[in-house]
Design an enzyme around this catalytic site. Structure first.
Site, PDB file in Angstrom:
ATOM      1  N   SER A 124      -4.000   2.671   0.837  1.00  0.00           N
ATOM      2  CA  SER A 124      -2.840   2.534   1.462  1.00  0.00           C
ATOM      3  C   SER A 124      -2.156   3.856   1.834  1.00  0.00           C
ATOM      4  O   SER A 124      -2.815   4.682   2.561  1.00  0.00           O
ATOM      5  CB  SER A 124      -2.118   1.521   0.843  1.00  0.00           C
ATOM      6  OG  SER A 124      -0.938   1.300   1.523  1.00  0.00           O
ATOM      7  N   ASP A 179       2.221   2.816   7.880  1.00  0.00           N
ATOM      8  CA  ASP A 179       1.416   3.698   6.758  1.00  0.00           C
ATOM      9  C   ASP A 179      -0.241   3.841   7.229  1.00  0.00           C
ATOM     10  O   ASP A 179      -0.635   3.151   8.197  1.00  0.00           O
ATOM     11  CB  ASP A 179       1.748   3.143   5.202  1.00  0.00           C
ATOM     12  CG  ASP A 179       0.934   1.883   5.155  1.00  0.00           C
ATOM     13  OD1 ASP A 179       0.574   0.980   6.069  1.00  0.00           O
ATOM     14  OD2 ASP A 179       0.849   1.654   3.747  1.00  0.00           O
ATOM     15  N   ASP A 189      -2.979   2.449   6.347  1.00  0.00           N
ATOM     16  CA  ASP A 189      -3.876   1.154   6.577  1.00  0.00           C
ATOM     17  C   ASP A 189      -3.028   0.291   7.031  1.00  0.00           C
ATOM     18  O   ASP A 189      -3.374  -1.036   7.455  1.00  0.00           O
ATOM     19  CB  ASP A 189      -4.239   0.528   5.080  1.00  0.00           C
ATOM     20  CG  ASP A 189      -3.108   0.064   4.469  1.00  0.00           C
ATOM     21  OD1 ASP A 189      -1.876   0.517   4.279  1.00  0.00           O
ATOM     22  OD2 ASP A 189      -3.395  -0.598   3.291  1.00  0.00           O
ATOM     23  N   ASP A 235      -0.291  -1.696   6.832  1.00  0.00           N
ATOM     24  CA  ASP A 235       0.187  -2.836   6.276  1.00  0.00           C
ATOM     25  C   ASP A 235       1.792  -2.872   5.990  1.00  0.00           C
ATOM     26  O   ASP A 235       2.617  -3.729   5.383  1.00  0.00           O
ATOM     27  CB  ASP A 235      -0.328  -3.305   4.869  1.00  0.00           C
ATOM     28  CG  ASP A 235      -0.379  -2.478   3.877  1.00  0.00           C
ATOM     29  OD1 ASP A 235       0.359  -1.205   4.090  1.00  0.00           O
ATOM     30  OD2 ASP A 235      -0.759  -2.490   2.542  1.00  0.00           O
TER      31      ASP A 235
END
Length: 487
Positions: free
Chosen positions: A145, A294, A296, A298
């Site tokens: 992440s 961000d 990734d 999410d």
């Protein structure tokens, strides 16, 4: 056994030549301090899985650790009655993410599961969507992440598309501990690599859930955007195009995936300086709103009028927008988030819930009569379409923010104007965040023990929430209703 002896045994069982050589080099150099860091203990299952630095040894993310994690997950799923079911695996663009995804696929295929791997580096919300969309018993996303560049991680979703919760995490951890040497774990290479249709289906589902046609003026909105060197750009552009919005104006230096994250000190939109390039771009192009995802994709951050909104401000704005659209059901946020959303939900006569920290709990809020329709956490995570993705989703949240901004622009107003409206209607709610980064994890447990033994009390006095309260003048005050220091 000395740490050097433990390291030699680990290296003998390590299936990856490079990782094995890394450990043996430390042994040869007599670097006991570094070996002790790497063999202090295995990575533990935290929020939905593993996360740690890319390095050889049990306390790092590497091929041996991933091999054993996949074997433990497969054993746990088999013991839970899901033997032979489907598992979908995704990965982001961090270093070794694709390798770890394929190692997991080989292990789980050999364990008898029908494994499907996403075709390229894609956002975490696409993987979460795919678990239910493909009818799988579990999903694995290889991502760290918004962690530092040298980290990677291993996130696990169950068949309902949500992150796993206790006691499953401890049970999987025990199953991993029972796995033998990584070199002896069986492997098979006959998994299925999926095509682009899963991502296309995700895009269509997000757009259908948010009904952009209800905003006729949406094509006039100017959005500045950054993927922060992550994997969100192409999917976000596809969602915006399908929704009838103009293509976002992207920060060129941050648009392509780059695991080194060269333009940010820390690839987290919450970090000071992380959205500076985005804010500057927004000013240059006269953007109505600016959005950062961000790496990734999410989570997302919002900048309006040169000011970065807090997660609680965006959380309340999106809840208010959905409620004014007539979306009824349960609204939820975690206990570390602000209170304004709950007050807004109460004013609309819908239930709201406060959950433990993390989307694994938020997604389990609601009931059969009032299912979850919205959830958020102050750390920039939002679920505006839980029927599509049962986790935080920065891409669908970005679309929702854009549609709200387009609605407001049509009447000459902005997100900041709507925040002022909410303050006048419900009182001024001000929250802040304190971020502390540590290497010694005992500092976290000690701090939490101190907080639990002497908790801060919330103030419910009307004066505390009054728009006239001089919150700009001071950070701490004495609460009028209890005399306890509050902030």
């Amino acid at each position: 056994m000395s740490v050097a002896e433990a390291a030699r045994l680990w290296a003998e069982a390590d299936p990856h030549e490079g990782d094995r050589a890394e450990i043996l080099a430390l042994v040869s150099a007599g670097d006991t301090a570094e070996l002790e860091r790497r063999f202090a203990g295995p990575l533990t299952f935290g929020t939905a899985g593993l996360r740690g630095p890319l390095r050889a040894g049990p306390a790092g993310m590497n091929a041996a650790v991933v091999t054993r994690a996949a074997a433990g997950l497969g054993a746990w799923l088999t013991a839970s009655g899901s033997a032979g079911g489907g598992i979908v695996i995704g990965f982001d663009a961090r270093r070794r993410s694709d390798e770890f995804a394929h190692v997991s696929a080989a292990v789980l295929t050999a364990a008898g599961f029908a494994v499907q791997v996403l075709p390229t580096a894609l956002p975490t919300p696409v993987l979460s969507f795919a678990v239910r969309h493909l009818g799988c018993v579990a999903g694995v996303m290889v991502t760290a992440s918004h962690n530092p560049p040298d980290d990677n991680g291993y996130k696990v979703y169950l068949g309902d598309g949500a992150q796993l919760v206790p006691p499953a995490d401890r049970e999987i951890e025990a199953a991993i501990a029972a796995v033998g040497p990584a070199r002896e774990v069986p492997l098979a290479d006959d998994w299925l690599t999926l095509g682009d249709d899963v991502e296309a289906d995700y895009v269509a589902a997000v757009v259908a859930a948010l009904e952009p046609a209800r905003v006729p003026s949406r094509g006039d909105l100017v959005v500045a955007y950054t993927a922060m060197h992550g994997v969100g750009a192409e999917t976000t552009r596809a969602v915006f195009a399908a929704a009838g919005l103009a293509e976002p104006v992207s920060v060129p230096e941050q648009d392509r995936p780059d695991p080194a994250f060269p333009t940010v000190a820390f690839p987290n939109p919450e970090e000071p300086g992380a959205v500076d390039l985005l804010t500057a771009l927004a000013a240059r192009v006269g953007a109505d709103v600016a959005i950062a995802e961000d790496p990734d994709a999410d989570r997302c951050s919002v900048v309006c009028g040169g000011r970065q909104l807090t997660g609680d401000e965006v959380g309340a704005l999106l809840a208010d927008w959905l409620l004014r659209r007539g979306v009824r059901g349960t609204y939820a946020s975690s206990l570390v988030s602000g209170s304004l959303m709950h007050v807004v939900a109460q004013a609309h006569g819908v239930p709201s819930e406060e959950t433990p920290t993390g989307f694994k709990w938020i997604m389990r809020a609601g009931s059969a009569s009032a299912p979850l329709v919205y959830g958020y956490e102050e750390a920039l995570g939002y679920s505006v379409a839980p029927s599509v993705v049962r986790d935080k989703d920065g891409i669908s949240a970005a679309l929702a923010v854009a549609l709200l901004a387009a609605e407001l622009k049509a009447s000459g107003r902005t997100l900041l104007d709507r925040l002022d409206d909410l303050a006048r209607e419900h009182g001024l709610f001000v929250t802040g965040q304190l971020s502390v980064r540590v290497e010694d994890l005992t500092l976290i447990s000690d701090a939490m023990a101190r907080l639990r033994s002497a908790p801060r009390l919330r103030c419910s006095a009307a004066a505390w929430r009054s728009p006239t309260w001089p919150w700009r003048a001071r950070r701490w005050t004495r609460c009028a209703c209890s005399g306890t220091a509050s902030g």
